[in-house]
Design a protein around this motif. Structure first.
Motif, PDB file in Angstrom:
ATOM      1  N   SER A 372       0.872  -1.206   0.167  1.00 16.05           N
ATOM      2  CA  SER A 372       0.045  -0.013   0.029  1.00 16.05           C
ATOM      3  C   SER A 372       0.804   1.221  -0.195  1.00 16.05           C
ATOM      4  N   ARG A 373       0.300   2.291  -0.600  1.00 13.75           N
ATOM      5  CA  ARG A 373       1.007   3.548  -0.800  1.00 13.75           C
ATOM      6  C   ARG A 373       2.395   3.342  -1.309  1.00 13.75           C
ATOM      7  N   PRO A 374       2.746   2.969  -2.489  1.00 14.02           N
ATOM      8  CA  PRO A 374       4.047   2.571  -3.112  1.00 14.02           C
ATOM      9  C   PRO A 374       4.969   3.558  -3.046  1.00 14.02           C
ATOM     10  N   THR A 375       4.602   4.965  -3.474  1.00 11.98           N
ATOM     11  CA  THR A 375       5.329   5.924  -3.636  1.00 11.98           C
ATOM     12  C   THR A 375       5.562   6.713  -2.323  1.00 11.98           C
ATOM     13  N   SER A 376       4.935   6.477  -1.219  1.00 16.88           N
ATOM     14  CA  SER A 376       5.353   6.755   0.010  1.00 16.88           C
ATOM     15  C   SER A 376       6.439   5.844   0.492  1.00 16.88           C
ATOM     16  N   LYS A 377       6.388   4.582   0.309  1.00  9.77           N
ATOM     17  CA  LYS A 377       7.415   3.504   0.722  1.00  9.77           C
ATOM     18  C   LYS A 377       8.638   4.108   0.010  1.00  9.77           C
ATOM     19  N   ARG A 378       8.681   4.493  -1.136  1.00  5.69           N
ATOM     20  CA  ARG A 378       9.814   4.852  -2.172  1.00  5.69           C
ATOM     21  C   ARG A 378      10.497   6.010  -1.397  1.00  5.69           C
ATOM     22  N   LEU A 379       9.705   7.023  -1.171  1.00  8.86           N
ATOM     23  CA  LEU A 379      10.220   8.134  -0.421  1.00  8.86           C
ATOM     24  C   LEU A 379      10.869   7.955   0.574  1.00  8.86           C
ATOM     25  N   GLU A 380      10.446   6.988   1.557  1.00 16.42           N
ATOM     26  CA  GLU A 380      10.999   6.893   2.583  1.00 16.42           C
ATOM     27  C   GLU A 380      12.286   6.148   2.355  1.00 16.42           C
ATOM     28  N   ARG A 381      12.650   5.415   1.377  1.00 19.78           N
ATOM     29  CA  ARG A 381      14.093   4.656   1.027  1.00 19.78           C
ATOM     30  C   ARG A 381      14.853   5.657   0.709  1.00 19.78           C
ATOM     31  N   LEU A 382      14.298   6.787  -0.206  1.00 19.07           N
ATOM     32  CA  LEU A 382      15.316   7.687  -0.569  1.00 19.07           C
ATOM     33  C   LEU A 382      15.732   8.586   0.475  1.00 19.07           C
ATOM     34  N   ALA A 383      14.779   8.709   1.374  1.00 23.82           N
ATOM     35  CA  ALA A 383      15.116   9.942   2.456  1.00 23.82           C
ATOM     36  C   ALA A 383      16.138   9.065   3.691  1.00 23.82           C
TER      37      ALA A 383
END
Length: 972
Positions: A372-383
């Motif tokens: 769920s919310r894959p772009t949110s998961k990706r943003l966290e990984r980038l952060a």
């Protein structure tokens, strides 16, 4: 989901003045376990644990929850605890305690320190948030515990060190998290949610108290006592005394028409008796609280006081046993169970796998949130990627990096079990993104000033991060000339293929030492022009790709990019039959006549294979994924010398680029999905499925546990209870944080992800991963919204990449095994070289902040400013036992002279979260599992034998060792 159950509350008011708080108390002077109320061998000991579960965002934002509720809970609890020395309370989420502490008077702070010192208020868990355990990466988990526990100890002293983990609301539980808790020195771990079939069996077998052996590599040093709560984390039905509850208060006046003292005591005794039938010792833990309760603490405490007094007065018994009902804490319960187990030689159940996936009832498997919310998961990984760069530059440049750091706090909040999971309301997700973005901007500024100082520049580099480059927006690259600085956050050299959105021109890329670098201009995975209509940002139509070769360890390379011509250098998309792309016979992809992949070859191993996007729709009529069919077009994008690509288009919302790099041991699948078409009235979950020619895999596959150890999985199977297959897809999905793989007797096929996703192997020799979810209905688990994300005025478009690799299990790429190769790829994918844009190129266009590199099997996991002349360092062995014949061995590294800007004088070892010196750790030992061999680098005895001035550090496979290093900076 949050459930509402019910709770119980308190009696006699006594004003207590305790002994003065010694802020610098030795741990031996803390009340510790001596603060636990007495328990008895011949009685049933009922441990009442007052608590409030305070989500760091869910239906409301973090700040909304704090100002509407949490601030009052902490304040009123502190006042009520001071009234009666018998009372107890546990404080869990440090993010909220941090906010509350800033507003308190010196008198209140002194009162809190006294309560902590005397064991009446106990910090439990102590991390910045109560993190999820499925979608989090171990590095971020460790960081957010370090942040929370450091603040707790800074303001409350050593007596505040938590003794147990309290993970009562995450939706399933990982083996790696249990291992991390053990490595932090925790005596126990408590949680509430496990599969309903597992709970039923554990209650029947009296195995809800157990020992979790949480690592196949770290031995008994990773074992931890674990307790599963009896009934969620609410109070027993009818005994919720919170101001928001409607349960009857306990009335002790026999003259009152509302008198109920004796019957309420009897009812509670019956409940405790029922619970005691399911646990192995004469101790039971009953939670007294729920979500955002205890805002009027005296009401709750008064009723619990009366309940306890009633047991003394009416003396109910259970099987002729007296009942000893007490205020308690989870740590006191763990101590009581351990004492009973050791005294009575009771054998607890030993758990070696994990608690995924979680199902609360038949047909309700909680595995969707893995994606769920894959772009949110990706943003966290980038952060996280940028967070590590920020800490490294801060440490090496001698700058302070404290608990007020915006990105550290935002990352701590983002690990929360309603944040990284994607189980929050849409407005709360936006607030999480706001915090992360602000933190990343501040971190970029800090890195810029730190690097500028390290390079001796008179003016700041003014570094910028291009956070929207994945959707082809990058204002810094929209110029005739621009410069990039590529920073490598790994302690060994790496090469990286840089991708930058650009306009449709030819370009010259000039690298270190003035060398002209080969580059290619290619097409993006899809057209992102719809973003321009919503934001007025300029979307750049092409992608520039070049190889940053051999970037130094903890180092950088600077590049200048110049527009050369208005004539496009990119290949024009051509709809054509594509037979094959690749670099020779040892690395290629071959296609069939309809554009689907026929085979891939990597590391001299070929596997017949197809891949595509599928709709995951396990309704009652169709239990298998529905294929989207053949791609509408298979387009040869380019055949250059840097990278070779084919774009596949299924429809206007599903595309992918298959990308083969010249010098990599993987093939990239760059995918873009969305907005998901739900106009037919059906919500959809989109998967990609990889079908291989591996021999029969018998439903066996492997997934990583939070990015660390691999766990054996098997379709329709659970190691500890009988599995029933009401949900043949969802029930076989597991969290994939970084890798999923299948293997036969000789070869191994692995897919590495750029964020957490749900994955499985539902059919032999296949791997599938869920990419995005768009749903029309709420699942009735508390959020009250359907999951259909809107971004830029339209349905969400998610973009991501899978790195696919294949090879002989033992031979790998000829130099290392497949497991070692995959570890290397996963590490480079997690901590990619970060691309900064800058106005100027530094005079030294290439450099390293280290004097030399570390071995390939050693990772410098943490390099972080700690205090004046002190640096936090974590070293990690990145391989498991027997993964590679040469690299899966103990390894010793000498860190003297490793850093260019400072000299390490000594290194004091700490437990994993860096709050407890190793020699002060008194973690429970259990005779049932024993202790490590004294000669092992895993053993406490062996580690303590090292002199602090000895800078040679030995690591066993999968071991992480944490040090606070005293350093001398060359410039000081």
């Amino acid at each position: 989901m949050k459930m509402k159950f019910v709770a119980v509350a308190a009696l006699f008011v006594v004003v207590v003045t305790g002994k003065p708080f010694d802020y610098n108390a030795d741990p031996d002077d803390c009340a510790g376990y001596n603060a636990c109320h007495p328990v008895y061998d011949d009685r049933l000991n009922v441990h009442l644990v007052p608590h409030s579960h305070d989500d760091v965002g869910w239906l409301s934002t973090k700040d909304q929850y704090y100002y509407q509720s949490v601030q009052y809970t902490i304040s009123t609890v502190v006042k009520s605890l001071l009234q009666n020395p018998d009372r107890r309370f546990i404080q869990v989420e440090t993010a909220y305690f941090y906010m509350w502490w800033a507003d308190q008077s010196q008198k209140t702070k002194a009162d809190v320190r006294q309560l902590i010192n005397e064991g009446r208020l106990e910090i439990t868990n102590g991390a910045w948030s109560m993190n999820d355990e499925a979608a989090v990466h171990y590095q971020s988990t460790i960081d957010q515990f370090t942040l929370g526990l450091r603040f707790v100890e800074d303001v409350l002293g050593k007596c505040a060190r938590p003794r147990v983990g309290w993970q009562i609301d995450p939706f399933g539980h990982s083996r790696e998290h249990a291992s991390l808790m053990a490595q932090m020195g925790m005596d126990g771990l408590f949680f509430a949610r496990l599969d309903y079939r597992d709970r039923r069996k554990r209650n029947s077998d009296k195995t809800a108290d157990l020992i979790w052996s949480a690592s196949e590599n770290l031995g008994n040093s990773s074992s931890i006592f674990t307790s599963v709560l009896y009934n969620h984390y609410s109070a027993p039905g009818g005994f919720c005394f919170d101001i928001r509850c409607g349960d009857s208060p306990i009335v002790t006046d026999p003259e009152s028409t509302e008198y109920n003292w004796d019957t309420r005591v009897k009812d509670f005794a019956n409940y405790a008796s029922s619970q005691s039938n399911n646990y192995p010792t004469n101790n039971v833990l009953i939670t007294m609280g729920d979500d955002f309760q205890w805002t009027s603490a005296e009401q709750y405490y008064t009723n619990i006081d009366r309940l306890i007094e009633g047991f003394k007065k009416f003396k109910p018994t259970i099987n002729s046993k007296e009942i000893n009902i007490i205020y308690s804490t989870p740590s006191c319960y763990a101590k009581a169970v351990r004492d009973a187990v050791e005294a009575q030689k009771i054998e607890l159940d030993v758990k070696t796998d994990d608690f995924f996936p979680y199902a609360d009832t038949t047909n309700t498997v909680w595995s969707g949130y893995f994606t769920s919310r894959p772009t949110s998961k990706r943003l966290e990984r980038l952060a996280n990627n940028l967070h590590q760069v920020s800490k490294q530059v801060g440490a090496i440049s001698g700058r302070q990096f404290d608990v007020k750091n915006k990105l550290s706090q935002a990352m701590g909040v983002m690990q929360h079990h309603d944040a990284i999971t994607g189980t929050e309301k849409a407005a709360v997700e936006k607030d999480y993104h706001r915090m992360l973005t602000a933190g990343m901007e501040t971190a970029t500024s800090d890195i810029s000033s730190g690097l500028s100082s390290l390079l001796g520049l008179e003016s700041d580099l003014d570094l910028k991060s291009c956070l929207l480059s994945n959707i082809s927006i990058c204002a810094e690259a929209d110029a005739d000339q621009f410069h990039v600085l590529v920073y490598n956050p790994l302690a060994r050299p790496v090469s990286h293929y840089v991708q930058i959105p650009v306009d449709d021109f030819t370009f010259q890329v000039t690298g270190p030492l003035g060398l002209v670098i080969d580059n290619q201009v290619t097409d993006p995975v899809r057209d992102f022009s719809f973003v321009s209509h919503a934001t007025r940002d300029r979307v750049l139509p092409k992608i520039l790709i070049f190889k940053a070769d051999n970037i130094p360890a903890f180092g950088y390379q600077a590049y200048t990019i110049d527009r050369q011509s208005t004539v496009s250098s990119s290949s024009k998309e051509k709809v054509m039959a594509v037979d094959e792309i690749g670099f020779g016979e040892d690395k290629n992809v071959k296609f069939d006549h309809v554009g689907l992949i026929r085979s891939i070859t990597i590391n001299n191993v070929t596997s017949a294979k197809t891949s595509g996007a599928y709709i995951f729709r396990p309704d009652t009529l169709n239990r298998d994924a529905i294929p989207l069919g053949e791609p509408e077009t298979t387009i040869l994008v380019n055949t250059g010398n840097v990278v070779r690509e084919v774009k596949q288009v299924w429809n206007d919302w599903v595309t992918q680029i298959i990308r083969i790099y010249k010098d990599e041991d993987y093939i990239e699948f760059d995918w873009a999905v969305g907005p998901v078409n739900i106009t037919d009235g059906f919500g959809k979950e989109i998967i990609t499925r990889y079908t291989t020619s591996l021999k029969e895999t018998d439903g066996v596959f492997y997934t990583d546990s939070n990015g660390r150890e691999m766990i054996y999985r098997k379709k329709d199977y659970r190691p500890t209870y009988t599995y029933t297959s009401e949900e043949p897809q969802a029930g076989n999905y597991y969290p994939v944080n970084s890798k999923i793989l299948i293997r036969d007797e000789q070869n191994e096929f692995a897919v590495l992800t750029d964020r957490s996703e749900g994955g499985s192997s539902l059919n032999s020799s296949e791997v599938e991963l869920m990419l995005i979810r768009a749903l029309l209905d709420d699942d009735k688990r508390g959020v009250g919204e359907n999951l259909n994300e809107i971004e830029y005025g339209a349905g969400l478009v998610a973009r991501g990449s899978h790195f696919v690799t294949l090879g002989d299990i033992a031979k790998g790429n000829g130099e290392v095994s497949m497991a070692a190769l995959e570890r290397d790829i996963a590490q480079r994918k997690l901590l990619q070289p970060w691309v900064f844009f800058t106005e100027t190129v530094p005079p030294q266009s290439e450099g390293s902040l280290l004097d030399h590199s570390l071995p390939s099997n050693v990772h410098l996991l943490t390099l972080e400013p700690w205090s004046d002349n002190a640096i936090l360092i974590r070293l990690e062995h990145v391989l498991e036992k027997e993964e590679d014949p040469n690299l899966s061995k103990e390894v010793t590294v000498d860190v003297s002279g490793l850093f260019k800007t400072f000299k390490i004088v000594s290194m004091k070892e700490y437990m994993l979260a860096a709050n407890t010196p190793l020699e002060e750790s008194k973690k429970f030992t259990w005779s049932q599992v024993g202790e490590e061999d004294a000669s092992s680098p895993l053993s406490k005895e062996n580690r303590l034998a090292r002199d602090e001035a000895d800078l040679n550090i030995t690591l066993a496979p999968m071991q992480i060792r944490t040090f606070v290093a005293t350093v001398e900076f060359a410039s000081k």
